[in-house]
Enzyme design. Structure first.
Site, PDB file in Angstrom:
ATOM      1  N   ASP A 114       0.852  -1.206   0.000  1.00 26.91           N
ATOM      2  CA  ASP A 114       0.000   0.000   0.000  1.00 26.91           C
ATOM      3  C   ASP A 114       0.882   1.248   0.000  1.00 26.91           C
ATOM      4  O   ASP A 114       2.104   1.159   0.137  1.00 26.91           O
ATOM      5  CB  ASP A 114      -0.921  -0.043   1.238  1.00 26.91           C
ATOM      6  CG  ASP A 114      -2.183   0.784   1.032  1.00 26.91           C
ATOM      7  OD1 ASP A 114      -2.294   1.465  -0.005  1.00 26.91           O
ATOM      8  OD2 ASP A 114      -3.044   0.773   1.918  1.00 26.91           O
TER       9      ASP A 114
ATOM     10  N   HIS B 117     -10.112  -1.993  -7.308  1.00 28.42           N
ATOM     11  CA  HIS B 117     -10.077  -0.921  -6.300  1.00 28.42           C
ATOM     12  C   HIS B 117      -9.282   0.301  -6.764  1.00 28.42           C
ATOM     13  O   HIS B 117      -9.741   1.435  -6.610  1.00 28.42           O
ATOM     14  CB  HIS B 117      -9.509  -1.479  -4.995  1.00 28.42           C
ATOM     15  CG  HIS B 117      -9.290  -0.461  -3.933  1.00 28.42           C
ATOM     16  ND1 HIS B 117     -10.314   0.300  -3.407  1.00 28.42           N
ATOM     17  CD2 HIS B 117      -8.157  -0.053  -3.296  1.00 28.42           C
ATOM     18  CE1 HIS B 117      -9.817   1.115  -2.488  1.00 28.42           C
ATOM     19  NE2 HIS B 117      -8.516   0.927  -2.405  1.00 28.42           N
TER      20      HIS B 117
HETATM   21  C1  HEM Z   1      -4.853   2.353  -3.407  1.00 23.04           C
HETATM   22  C2  HEM Z   1      -6.003  -1.069  -0.170  1.00 23.04           C
HETATM   23  C3  HEM Z   1      -9.413   1.886   1.693  1.00 23.04           C
HETATM   24  C4  HEM Z   1      -8.559   5.055  -1.835  1.00 23.04           C
HETATM   25  C5  HEM Z   1      -4.845   1.196  -2.659  1.00 23.04           C
HETATM   26  C6  HEM Z   1      -3.930   0.087  -2.837  1.00 23.04           C
HETATM   27  C7  HEM Z   1      -4.254  -0.860  -1.930  1.00 23.04           C
HETATM   28  C8  HEM Z   1      -5.380  -0.375  -1.168  1.00 23.04           C
HETATM   29  C9  HEM Z   1      -3.568  -2.213  -1.717  1.00 23.04           C
HETATM   30  C10 HEM Z   1      -2.791   0.015  -3.865  1.00 23.04           C
HETATM   31  C11 HEM Z   1      -1.560   0.719  -3.398  1.00 23.04           C
HETATM   32  C12 HEM Z   1      -1.450   2.156  -3.819  1.00 23.04           C
HETATM   33  O1  HEM Z   1      -1.781   2.494  -4.968  1.00 23.04           O
HETATM   34  O2  HEM Z   1      -1.045   2.973  -2.990  1.00 23.04           O
HETATM   35  C13 HEM Z   1      -7.039  -0.553   0.613  1.00 23.04           C
HETATM   36  C14 HEM Z   1      -7.660  -1.253   1.721  1.00 23.04           C
HETATM   37  C15 HEM Z   1      -8.594  -0.418   2.245  1.00 23.04           C
HETATM   38  C16 HEM Z   1      -8.591   0.798   1.462  1.00 23.04           C
HETATM   39  C17 HEM Z   1      -7.304  -2.666   2.164  1.00 23.04           C
HETATM   40  C18 HEM Z   1      -9.533  -0.611   3.415  1.00 23.04           C
HETATM   41  C19 HEM Z   1      -9.272  -1.432   4.423  1.00 23.04           C
HETATM   42  C20 HEM Z   1      -9.505   2.972   0.868  1.00 23.04           C
HETATM   43  C21 HEM Z   1     -10.469   4.041   1.018  1.00 23.04           C
HETATM   44  C22 HEM Z   1     -10.246   4.920   0.005  1.00 23.04           C
HETATM   45  C23 HEM Z   1      -9.124   4.411  -0.770  1.00 23.04           C
HETATM   46  C24 HEM Z   1     -11.512   4.142   2.144  1.00 23.04           C
HETATM   47  C25 HEM Z   1     -10.978   6.205  -0.303  1.00 23.04           C
HETATM   48  C26 HEM Z   1     -12.275   6.326  -0.212  1.00 23.04           C
HETATM   49  C27 HEM Z   1      -7.452   4.614  -2.520  1.00 23.04           C
HETATM   50  C28 HEM Z   1      -6.792   5.382  -3.557  1.00 23.04           C
HETATM   51  C29 HEM Z   1      -5.733   4.598  -4.022  1.00 23.04           C
HETATM   52  C30 HEM Z   1      -5.761   3.365  -3.246  1.00 23.04           C
HETATM   53  C31 HEM Z   1      -7.162   6.788  -4.037  1.00 23.04           C
HETATM   54  C32 HEM Z   1      -4.730   4.969  -5.098  1.00 23.04           C
HETATM   55  C33 HEM Z   1      -5.185   4.495  -6.454  1.00 23.04           C
HETATM   56  C34 HEM Z   1      -4.234   4.943  -7.550  1.00 23.04           C
HETATM   57  O3  HEM Z   1      -3.831   6.105  -7.512  1.00 23.04           O
HETATM   58  O4  HEM Z   1      -3.926   4.153  -8.433  1.00 23.04           O
HETATM   59  N1  HEM Z   1      -5.727   0.878  -1.645  1.00 23.04           N
HETATM   60  N2  HEM Z   1      -7.632   0.672   0.485  1.00 23.04           N
HETATM   61  N3  HEM Z   1      -8.719   3.222  -0.226  1.00 23.04           N
HETATM   62  N4  HEM Z   1      -6.810   3.419  -2.362  1.00 23.04           N
HETATM   63 FE1  HEM Z   1      -7.280   2.006  -1.012  1.00 23.04          FE
END
Ligand code: HEM
Length: 465
Positions: free
Chosen positions: A191, A324
């Protein structure tokens, strides 16, 4: 161009991020002696980590690591501790600061927003139902250093004495996961890879990293907004439990079936297609068939992609529309529409940390969560309406997003999508060779236990307002 606010007054967690192995978050209510609290607040200001301090610490730690690597030894551990302070609307009101930020979700608090987010409030922790006033976040390299800092803060507010001006209502400690899981959230995926750079602040940018104007993350001079908002940022906090054994069990029982893939590989592939990245961090868009750990670990490459809509706007061969990372940052996806929609206002800076223990053997064997674990999610933005809330409600929960895709609709974000109607929890495009078939998700593996919207003021606002 000059940066539009004085960064020396901006709290360090927002633009630089505080280094951490652990992080203790303390939620508090302000007592009736508001005058004393305000006086004590001026003594707290020097303890708050500013942007230059956070950046300097990062540089020191990086230099220390580099020197150790050159000399073929393990880097000495430098003591680290950093402090962030933020207030909810309820806290600002208690302090007599009643002028509006103009952001309705912040003004009303997250509990009032729960129906729009599709949260099931019966899962919420009581603390978030009672209008918490403020939060201290203490990041550090070890619990001792964090506790020392916390003791100093508590001493200033007289915590534990009859004169206490704050009442601590909830405390939770997050920790970076151990060994090779360092930097990975509890489902096992790396992450913290993709955060936008901030124009005129981040001097270098990784290839593919979007640069957003400061005003997307910070309040800048604006005559329609109260002057105390300048240099501040909204902090959206979410206590998100993750049902890890249940998630793993689902992957195991629903492997993607493709010629040449073993069931284990099919399960790993399913996880990668739900997230949009392999566990190593490698984007499925760049590594569509198998994990590429070298790519995942390489910041020069691991964010350098745009969804390959070029000629074929309808393709989810490489990355499902509902993955996601595609739901939460569609990159160029909406540029292909007849009326392209800009997505820069929706960029946020994420600074979360996992909490809770590793999955035990008993939990893995029963495919059942027995101890709470998850993500203490937090992100910064200058508008909750355009930032966190928009991403959660208009994108992740919306089966029609990204827009303009062929029928059937892209579907649900399997990681954070929320819906009161369980039959809407489906997504398409999971199997690249059978994109029309929907996958039904039996449950939400991320359960919101609540949260709050806070405002993270500049140190000047803390002193003068
Ligand atoms: C990216 C997991 C909650 C927004 C990611 C990534 C993972 C991840 C593994 C890829 C790593 C990265 O690009 O930095 C999770 C898990 C969550 C969670 C397990 C809850 C337990 C959230 C929430 C939001 C969110 C609540 C917003 C409402 C984002 C965004 C990215 C991201 C904006 C970057 C996408 C990109 O720029 O390509 N998340 N996330 N995440 N997540 Fe989550």
């Amino acid at each position: 161009m000059a940066f539009p606010v004085d960064v020396t007054t901006v709290q360090g967690d927002i633009l630089s991020g505080l280094l951490k192995k652990l992080e203790t978050t303390v939620f508090f209510q302000i007592g009736d002696d508001v005058q004393s609290f305000r006086k004590q607040l001026t003594q707290i200001i020097p303890l708050i980590t500013t942007t230059p301090q956070a950046a300097e610490r990062r540089a020191q730690v990086a230099k220390n690591k580099q020197e150790a690597a050159q000399q073929g030894r393990k880097a000495d551990l430098l003591p680290i501790v950093g402090v962030t302070l933020a207030f909810s609307k309820f806290g600002l009101t208690k302090l007599g600061i009643t002028d509006s930020t103009g952001d309705s979700p912040f003004e009303q608090g997250q509990l009032a927003d729960a129906p729009s987010l599709a949260d099931d409030v019966s899962n919420w922790l009581d603390v978030f139902k009672n209008g918490v006033h403020g939060v201290f976040i203490i990041a550090g390299d070890c619990q001792d250093n964090i506790d020392q800092q916390l003791t100093q803060i508590e001493g200033i507010f007289g915590v534990g004495t009859a004169q206490a001006t704050i009442n601590e209502v909830f405390r939770v400690t997050g920790n970076v996961r151990p060994d090779d899981q360092k930097g990975h959230e509890h489902f096992g995926f790396l992450d913290g890879i993709s955060n936008p750079a901030v124009t005129d602040f981040d001097k270098t940018r990784f290839p593919g990293q979007e640069s957003v104007p400061a005003s997307v993350i910070l309040f800048v001079e604006d005559e329609t907004k109260p002057s105390w908002t300048v240099g501040g940022s909204f902090l959206a906090f979410r206590y998100l439990s993750q049902l890890v054994p249940e998630f793993n069990d689902f992957l195991k029982k629903n492997p993607i079936v493709l010629p040449g893939l073993s069931p284990e590989q099919g399960s790993e592939f399913l996880g990668a297609r739900l997230v949009g990245r392999w566990k190593s961090g490698a984007p499925v868009d760049l590594a569509p068939l198998q994990d590429d750990p070298a790519l995942g670990a390489d910041p020069q490459r691991n964010n350098n992609f745009r969804y390959d809509i070029g000629d074929d706007f309808t393709s989810q061969d490489r990355c499902p529309f509902a993955a996601h990372v595609r739901k939460t940052n569609p990159r160029n996806d909406l540029e292909g529409m007849a009326n392209p929609i800009p997505t820069t206002p929706q960029r946020i800076i994420r600074r979360g940390i996992p909490f809770g223990p590793e999955v035990s053997d008993a939990e893995a064997a029963q495919a059942k969560t027995l101890t709470d674990r998850g993500l203490l999610f937090r992100c910064y933005q200058s508008s909750i309406s355009n930032g966190f809330r928009f991403i959660q409600t208009n994108w992740a929960n919306n089966t029609g997003f990204p827009f303009g895709k062929p029928i059937p609709a892209p579907g649900f974000d399997a990681i954070i999508g929320q819906a009161s109607d369980p039959t809407s929890r489906t997504l398409t495009g999971v199997n690249p060779q059978d994109q029309g078939t929907s996958l039904s998700l039996p449950t939400q593996w991320v359960v919101s236990k609540g949260g709050e919207y806070f405002f993270t003021p500049s140190t000047v606002a803390l002193r003068d307002t």
